[in-house]
Design a protein around this motif. Structure first.
Motif, PDB file in Angstrom:
ATOM      1  N   ALA A  67       0.832  -1.206   0.000  1.00 43.38           N
ATOM      2  CA  ALA A  67       0.000   0.000   0.000  1.00 43.38           C
ATOM      3  C   ALA A  67       0.865   1.254   0.000  1.00 43.38           C
ATOM      4  O   ALA A  67       0.587   2.219  -0.723  1.00 43.38           O
ATOM      5  CB  ALA A  67      -0.934  -0.011   1.211  1.00 43.38           C
ATOM      6  N   SER A  68       1.936   1.247   0.782  1.00 42.41           N
ATOM      7  CA  SER A  68       2.837   2.407   0.824  1.00 42.41           C
ATOM      8  C   SER A  68       3.528   2.620  -0.513  1.00 42.41           C
ATOM      9  O   SER A  68       3.705   3.760  -0.958  1.00 42.41           O
ATOM     10  CB  SER A  68       3.881   2.221   1.929  1.00 42.41           C
ATOM     11  N   GLN A  71       1.094   4.230  -2.846  1.00 42.53           N
ATOM     12  CA  GLN A  71       0.912   5.642  -2.503  1.00 42.53           C
ATOM     13  C   GLN A  71       2.061   6.485  -3.046  1.00 42.53           C
ATOM     14  O   GLN A  71       1.846   7.584  -3.570  1.00 42.53           O
ATOM     15  CB  GLN A  71       0.799   5.795  -0.986  1.00 42.53           C
ATOM     16  N   ARG A  72       3.278   5.971  -2.947  1.00 38.64           N
ATOM     17  CA  ARG A  72       4.423   6.725  -3.471  1.00 38.64           C
ATOM     18  C   ARG A  72       4.336   6.878  -4.982  1.00 38.64           C
ATOM     19  O   ARG A  72       4.634   7.945  -5.526  1.00 38.64           O
ATOM     20  CB  ARG A  72       5.733   6.022  -3.087  1.00 38.64           C
ATOM     21  N   ASN A  75       1.884   9.446  -5.971  1.00 37.34           N
ATOM     22  CA  ASN A  75       2.293  10.789  -5.564  1.00 37.34           C
ATOM     23  C   ASN A  75       3.388  11.374  -6.450  1.00 37.34           C
ATOM     24  O   ASN A  75       3.770  12.535  -6.263  1.00 37.34           O
ATOM     25  CB  ASN A  75       2.787  10.773  -4.114  1.00 37.34           C
ATOM     26  N   VAL A  89      -3.640  11.632  -2.409  1.00 37.06           N
ATOM     27  CA  VAL A  89      -3.540  10.174  -2.272  1.00 37.06           C
ATOM     28  C   VAL A  89      -3.893   9.834  -0.833  1.00 37.06           C
ATOM     29  O   VAL A  89      -3.214  10.249   0.099  1.00 37.06           O
ATOM     30  CB  VAL A  89      -2.125   9.674  -2.621  1.00 37.06           C
ATOM     31  N   ASP A  90      -4.975   9.087  -0.669  1.00 39.06           N
ATOM     32  CA  ASP A  90      -5.518   8.845   0.668  1.00 39.06           C
ATOM     33  C   ASP A  90      -5.986   7.399   0.746  1.00 39.06           C
ATOM     34  O   ASP A  90      -5.719   6.593  -0.135  1.00 39.06           O
ATOM     35  CB  ASP A  90      -6.674   9.823   0.916  1.00 39.06           C
ATOM     36  N   HIS A  91      -6.722   7.074   1.813  1.00 34.78           N
ATOM     37  CA  HIS A  91      -7.180   5.694   1.971  1.00 34.78           C
ATOM     38  C   HIS A  91      -8.572   5.606   2.566  1.00 34.78           C
ATOM     39  O   HIS A  91      -8.892   4.718   3.317  1.00 34.78           O
ATOM     40  CB  HIS A  91      -6.207   4.904   2.848  1.00 34.78           C
ATOM     41  N   VAL A 105      -6.020   2.344  -0.944  1.00 31.89           N
ATOM     42  CA  VAL A 105      -5.511   3.621  -1.445  1.00 31.89           C
ATOM     43  C   VAL A 105      -6.580   4.250  -2.326  1.00 31.89           C
ATOM     44  O   VAL A 105      -7.198   3.559  -3.139  1.00 31.89           O
ATOM     45  CB  VAL A 105      -4.211   3.440  -2.269  1.00 31.89           C
ATOM     46  N   ILE A 107      -7.238   7.829  -4.850  1.00 34.74           N
ATOM     47  CA  ILE A 107      -6.601   8.965  -5.509  1.00 34.74           C
ATOM     48  C   ILE A 107      -7.709   9.860  -6.038  1.00 34.74           C
ATOM     49  O   ILE A 107      -8.596   9.403  -6.772  1.00 34.74           O
ATOM     50  CB  ILE A 107      -5.678   8.501  -6.664  1.00 34.74           C
TER      51      ILE A 107
END
Length: 281
Positions: A67-68, A71-72, A75, A89-91, A105, A107
């Motif tokens: 997930a991280s 997200q990167r 972004n 970018v959120d969850h 995630v 967007i």
């Protein structure tokens, strides 16, 4: 909302008060509050039509790090902005009936770059209670979750026309054998649903699912194992629906000559991250 622990054969279950015709909104509101309070608990929840709330997946190192990584990657277009990012970018995101759904995630565009709701929450255009736009891209990572539940959850998102893409990644169970680095072989599946255009699928683990055949996902930057999603789709914001002829564009701040056109997810990077983080003892 009163929540009671109840064990099922394959997973824990939290059972809330039964739904009735005149209390469904209250129960949904209670579920939303429960979900918000459990946001960082490491569990993924799903409320069924009968009011039962199930744990459908559990966070662990490989799940959280995938997930991280996503997200990167989403972004990347924000790299030149210190604040007021054009892409958020959120969850967390709302569903269409007032019940919150918690993807891994989400967007969505900065509210400055799209229409404001004509009608307060939930719109249209759809958004959340804080006035932020609805997600345009959603990512779902399945780990302990069954393949069917993961697939169904991904497809459910496509009922909302403002969601342009759903990226699903399923980490299947570890195999018995190990590779030359002492890591358990593992099958992994990625699916990319596009609004109005079906889906694409990749087998990107070390072995094809349900077979002993190695995949060809064995190095980075392989075009066949890279997922490309147009950045402009984050800013999908038609003046009217249906929007068959509408083509979204990025804001001027992202329309430079050197700016990327697509989000790029390299599935080999995902594979290697999972193999390193899983328990190989």
């Amino acid at each position: 909302m009163k929540v009671l622990n109840k064990l099922l054969p394959n997973r824990p279950c939290f059972l809330d008060q039964p739904l009735s015709e005149d209390s469904s909104n209250k129960t949904i509101k209670g579920y939303n509050k429960f979900l918000e309070s459990q946001e960082s608990s490491g569990y993924k929840y799903q409320r069924r039509d009968n009011g039962n709330v199930f744990i459908i997946d559990m966070n662990n190192p490989e799940h959280g790090l995938v997930a991280s990584l996503l997200q990167r990657r989403f972004n990347v277009p924000n790299a030149n902005f210190d604040y007021n990012l054009p892409i958020v970018v959120d969850h967390f995101s709302p569903s269409g009936n007032g019940q919150l759904i918690a993807p891994d995630v989400t967007i969505y565009p900065n509210a400055n770059h799209v229409q404001q709701p004509h009608i307060p929450y939930p719109g249209p255009p759809p958004g959340n209670k804080n006035g932020q736009p609805h997600a345009r891209i959603v990512c779902e990572i399945g780990n302990e979750q069954s393949t069917k539940e993961w697939n169904d959850k991904c497809q459910l998102w496509m009922n909302q026309v403002y969601i342009r893409y759903v990226l699903g990644i399923k980490l299947h169970k570890k195999r018995n054998g190990k590779n030359n680095f002492g890591q358990y072989h593992r099958s992994m599946t990625a699916k990319l649903w596009q609004q109005g255009a079906g889906y694409q699928e990749w087998q990107f683990g070390t072995l094809i699912r349900k077979k002993q055949t190695p995949t060809a996902c064995n190095s980075p930057n392989l075009p066949h194992y890279q997922i490309n999603i147009p950045i402009a789709q984050v800013f999908w914001d038609p003046p009217l629906l249906p929007a068959d002829e509408y083509i979204p564009t990025v804001p001027n701040s992202l329309a430079t000559e050197t700016a990327p056109v697509n989000f790029i997810i390299d599935l080999y990077r995902v594979q290697q991250l999972v193999l390193k983080e899983q328990n190989n003892v």
